[in-house]
Scaffold this motif. Structure first.
Motif, PDB file in Angstrom:
ATOM      1  N   ASN A  96       5.875  13.473  -5.805  1.00 26.22           N
ATOM      2  CA  ASN A  96       4.594  13.771  -5.166  1.00 26.22           C
ATOM      3  C   ASN A  96       4.683  14.902  -4.152  1.00 26.22           C
ATOM      4  O   ASN A  96       3.741  15.672  -3.982  1.00 26.22           O
ATOM      5  CB  ASN A  96       4.031  12.519  -4.489  1.00 26.22           C
ATOM      6  CG  ASN A  96       3.386  11.596  -5.489  1.00 26.22           C
ATOM      7  OD1 ASN A  96       2.785  12.049  -6.464  1.00 26.22           O
ATOM      8  ND2 ASN A  96       3.523  10.304  -5.284  1.00 26.22           N
ATOM      9  N   ALA A 153       0.805  -1.212   0.000  1.00 31.64           N
ATOM     10  CA  ALA A 153       0.000   0.000   0.000  1.00 31.64           C
ATOM     11  C   ALA A 153       0.841   1.266   0.000  1.00 31.64           C
ATOM     12  O   ALA A 153       0.321   2.370  -0.127  1.00 31.64           O
ATOM     13  CB  ALA A 153      -0.927   0.002   1.210  1.00 31.64           C
ATOM     14  N   TRP A 167       2.839  11.284   2.551  1.00 32.86           N
ATOM     15  CA  TRP A 167       1.947  11.225   3.714  1.00 32.86           C
ATOM     16  C   TRP A 167       2.460  12.140   4.830  1.00 32.86           C
ATOM     17  O   TRP A 167       1.689  12.891   5.441  1.00 32.86           O
ATOM     18  CB  TRP A 167       1.877   9.779   4.212  1.00 32.86           C
ATOM     19  CG  TRP A 167       1.312   9.611   5.577  1.00 32.86           C
ATOM     20  CD1 TRP A 167       1.981   9.699   6.770  1.00 32.86           C
ATOM     21  CD2 TRP A 167      -0.062   9.325   5.918  1.00 32.86           C
ATOM     22  NE1 TRP A 167       1.120   9.489   7.816  1.00 32.86           N
ATOM     23  CE2 TRP A 167      -0.134   9.258   7.319  1.00 32.86           C
ATOM     24  CE3 TRP A 167      -1.213   9.132   5.153  1.00 32.86           C
ATOM     25  CZ2 TRP A 167      -1.319   8.997   7.989  1.00 32.86           C
ATOM     26  CZ3 TRP A 167      -2.393   8.866   5.824  1.00 32.86           C
ATOM     27  CH2 TRP A 167      -2.441   8.810   7.211  1.00 32.86           C
ATOM     28  N   GLU A 182       9.332   8.493  -6.340  1.00 32.46           N
ATOM     29  CA  GLU A 182       7.908   8.799  -6.173  1.00 32.46           C
ATOM     30  C   GLU A 182       7.720   9.896  -5.133  1.00 32.46           C
ATOM     31  O   GLU A 182       6.915  10.815  -5.280  1.00 32.46           O
ATOM     32  CB  GLU A 182       7.177   7.520  -5.729  1.00 32.46           C
ATOM     33  CG  GLU A 182       5.765   7.689  -5.178  1.00 32.46           C
ATOM     34  CD  GLU A 182       5.691   7.970  -3.673  1.00 32.46           C
ATOM     35  OE1 GLU A 182       4.668   8.541  -3.267  1.00 32.46           O
ATOM     36  OE2 GLU A 182       6.622   7.679  -2.905  1.00 32.46           O
ATOM     37  N   SER A 209      -0.255   8.202  -0.615  1.00 36.84           N
ATOM     38  CA  SER A 209      -0.056   6.783  -0.320  1.00 36.84           C
ATOM     39  C   SER A 209       1.420   6.447  -0.100  1.00 36.84           C
ATOM     40  O   SER A 209       1.751   5.440   0.509  1.00 36.84           O
ATOM     41  CB  SER A 209      -0.637   5.918  -1.437  1.00 36.84           C
ATOM     42  OG  SER A 209       0.085   6.156  -2.616  1.00 36.84           O
ATOM     43  N   ASP A 268      -7.068  10.301   2.765  1.00 35.95           N
ATOM     44  CA  ASP A 268      -7.312   9.018   2.110  1.00 35.95           C
ATOM     45  C   ASP A 268      -7.268   9.179   0.589  1.00 35.95           C
ATOM     46  O   ASP A 268      -8.268   9.014  -0.093  1.00 35.95           O
ATOM     47  CB  ASP A 268      -8.664   8.463   2.561  1.00 35.95           C
ATOM     48  CG  ASP A 268      -8.800   6.980   2.212  1.00 35.95           C
ATOM     49  OD1 ASP A 268      -7.809   6.384   1.754  1.00 35.95           O
ATOM     50  OD2 ASP A 268      -9.891   6.426   2.401  1.00 35.95           O
ATOM     51  N   ARG A 269      -6.092   9.573   0.083  1.00 39.37           N
ATOM     52  CA  ARG A 269      -5.955   9.822  -1.347  1.00 39.37           C
ATOM     53  C   ARG A 269      -4.648   9.271  -1.861  1.00 39.37           C
ATOM     54  O   ARG A 269      -3.675   9.165  -1.131  1.00 39.37           O
ATOM     55  CB  ARG A 269      -5.998  11.336  -1.604  1.00 39.37           C
ATOM     56  CG  ARG A 269      -7.339  11.940  -1.206  1.00 39.37           C
ATOM     57  CD  ARG A 269      -7.299  13.416  -1.288  1.00 39.37           C
ATOM     58  NE  ARG A 269      -6.854  13.836  -2.619  1.00 39.37           N
ATOM     59  CZ  ARG A 269      -6.987  15.073  -3.060  1.00 39.37           C
ATOM     60  NH1 ARG A 269      -7.526  15.988  -2.296  1.00 39.37           N
ATOM     61  NH2 ARG A 269      -6.568  15.386  -4.263  1.00 39.37           N
ATOM     62  N   LYS A 270      -4.663   8.983  -3.144  1.00 38.23           N
ATOM     63  CA  LYS A 270      -3.496   8.359  -3.775  1.00 38.23           C
ATOM     64  C   LYS A 270      -2.222   9.183  -3.585  1.00 38.23           C
ATOM     65  O   LYS A 270      -1.145   8.648  -3.360  1.00 38.23           O
ATOM     66  CB  LYS A 270      -3.799   8.166  -5.263  1.00 38.23           C
ATOM     67  CG  LYS A 270      -2.701   7.524  -6.059  1.00 38.23           C
ATOM     68  CD  LYS A 270      -3.121   6.191  -6.669  1.00 38.23           C
ATOM     69  CE  LYS A 270      -1.929   5.315  -7.003  1.00 38.23           C
ATOM     70  NZ  LYS A 270      -0.886   6.027  -7.768  1.00 38.23           N
ATOM     71  N   GLU A 271      -2.341  10.519  -3.665  1.00 37.63           N
ATOM     72  CA  GLU A 271      -1.136  11.354  -3.588  1.00 37.63           C
ATOM     73  C   GLU A 271      -0.409  11.206  -2.247  1.00 37.63           C
ATOM     74  O   GLU A 271       0.777  11.518  -2.137  1.00 37.63           O
ATOM     75  CB  GLU A 271      -1.483  12.827  -3.840  1.00 37.63           C
ATOM     76  CG  GLU A 271      -2.405  13.429  -2.815  1.00 37.63           C
ATOM     77  CD  GLU A 271      -2.724  14.914  -3.074  1.00 37.63           C
ATOM     78  OE1 GLU A 271      -1.815  15.695  -3.345  1.00 37.63           O
ATOM     79  OE2 GLU A 271      -3.914  15.264  -2.979  1.00 37.63           O
ATOM     80  N   GLY A 304      -0.191   4.691   2.641  1.00 39.70           N
ATOM     81  CA  GLY A 304      -1.323   3.772   2.571  1.00 39.70           C
ATOM     82  C   GLY A 304      -1.368   2.879   3.792  1.00 39.70           C
ATOM     83  O   GLY A 304      -2.447   2.618   4.355  1.00 39.70           O
TER      84      GLY A 304
END
Ligand code: GDD
Ligand code: MN
Length: 378
Positions: free
Chosen positions: A236, A76, A197, A232, A193, A188-191, A80
């Motif tokens: 991000n 995740a 965070w 990543e 994960s 709770d969003r992909k960016e 995530g």
């Protein structure tokens, strides 16, 4: 009141670390914590690590009753894993307080006490900080990693323009349940994960006005296994901080456009009232000013601050009166500004004083709109 506390540790291929870490925390740290204040637990969030991390945790669960395991079927990402773990801790395990901690001994568990002291003092989020007095990054970190961490922190602070927190990317934290509950939907969003965070969570916590403290930590480099941090993260994070900034700039542009429209309304009304209706220019100007105030209020409410739109009728009236007072304040700033200019530098530059005090008045207006009229509700 006793707070049910979970040390949440995300793991991906941490077989060589997690067993020793759990034992260390259980044997050396938990026994020294005041049981009347904190009931200590550990929650491991494992993404079905191929190396069998979860099997080791399951074995240890027989020995330690306060050890929980949350198993993800798929990988995740760091964020995530925290999202899932915190949701589980709050919804299913009744957590009042949660820690974020790495599995690889980079975060010295003996510092848990210092975090709890700050929580005791009423802070909502406590950060383990490497960049305050008493904290440090590993000496044997490569120049590349040191540079990334230091400059990364600096970029985040400069772009978000906030200087109260010193370590934005730290992964060692204590978080009260209330903080997580107020952010969980936005987080709770992909960016978020991945490693973004950390920055996203902290930024939102700060914006909501929660009380944040820092305690010094000495970050220790891992001995076993590999770091999962990657490109990543950089991508991000940059996307996130610039998006936030642009959103703020977007507001300033709209504010300026509304201001220009207000000026045109003011001027047109003066001309019409004077020339077509024969109203005395001073009265015509005052009427025009009020029309401009009405136009500014409506356009700002519907456009500049549409994300915080006031629609309740009673509130609308109150806010409109406040808005009038604010505008009066701007007029006063102009008056005092020009008066000061005349007094100290003479009459020849009166236009300059006017422009300077209009600029000050605009800043004042923008701040008042943000902090008073369209104040963000938590
Ligand atoms: N469940 C799960 N899923 N856990 C993960 C994942 C994942 O996809 N990715 C990483 N983790 C776990 C690791 O197993 C470890 O326990 C912890 O998250 C931190 O991962 P590391 O790979 O050791 O991160 P790092 O040492 O490079 O990064 C540290 O510094 C960053 C920047 O300051 C961490 O402290 C980060 O939290 C921090 O943001
Ligand atoms: Mn690590």
């Amino acid at each position: 009141m006793m707070q049910k506390t979970f040390i949440i540790i995300p793991t991906y291929n941490e077989k060589d670390n997690i067993g020793r870490l759990i034992e260390f925390i259980e044997e050396k740290v938990f026994p020294k914590i005041d049981k009347a204040k904190f009931a200590m637990h550990i929650l491991i969030v494992d993404d079905s690590s191929p190396d069998g991390t979860a099997d080791l945790v399951k074995k240890l669960q027989k020995k330690y009753k306060n050890l929980s395991l949350f198993l993800n079927k798929k990988k995740a990402g760091l964020g995530g894993a925290y999202m899932k773990g915190m949701t589980y801790a709050v919804d299913e395990l009744d957590a009042d307080l949660m820690f974020q901690m790495d599995a690889d001994f980079s975060h010295d568990p003996l510092v848990i006490h210092a975090f709890l002291d700050k929580i005791d003092k009423g802070y909502d989020l406590v950060l383990g900080s490497r960049y305050i007095k008493g904290g440090s990054i590993p000496e044997d970190w490569g120049i590349h990693r040191k540079f990334m961490s230091l400059v990364g922190n600096l970029i985040v602070r400069a772009v978000l323009w906030t200087w109260t927190v010193n370590d934005w990317t730290t992964g060692y934290r204590a978080i009260k349940k209330e903080v997580f509950e107020s952010l969980r939907k936005e987080m709770d969003r992909k960016e978020f994960s991945g490693y973004t965070w950390q920055i996203g969570f902290l930024h939102k916590t700060q914006r909501k006005g929660f009380k944040i403290a820092e305690v010094p930590i000495n970050f220790i480099d891992r001995e076993f296994g590999k770091s999962k941090i990657g490109a990543e993260y950089i991508k991000n994070t940059l996307l996130y901080i610039f998006k936030i900034r642009i959103r703020e700039l977007d507001r300033i542009i709209k504010f300026a456009v509304v201001g220009v429209i207000g000026f045109v309304v003011n001027l047109t009304a003066l001309e019409v009232f004077y020339k077509a209706f024969g109203i005395r220019p001073d009265n015509a100007a005052a009427m025009g000013a009020e029309l401009a105030i009405i136009s500014n209020f409506c356009l700002n409410n519907l456009w500049t601050f549409k994300d915080r739109k006031i629609s309740d009728f009673r509130k609308l009236i109150i806010k409109f009166l406040q808005f009038n007072l604010t505008s009066l304040g701007a007029v006063l700033i102009q008056k005092v500004g020009v008066w000061l200019g005349l007094k100290f530098f003479g009459e020849s530059y009166y236009l300059l004083y006017f422009i300077a005090s209009v600029a000050v008045g605009m800043v004042y207006n923008f701040v008042m709109y943000n902090k008073v009229i369209w104040k963000k509700e938590n």
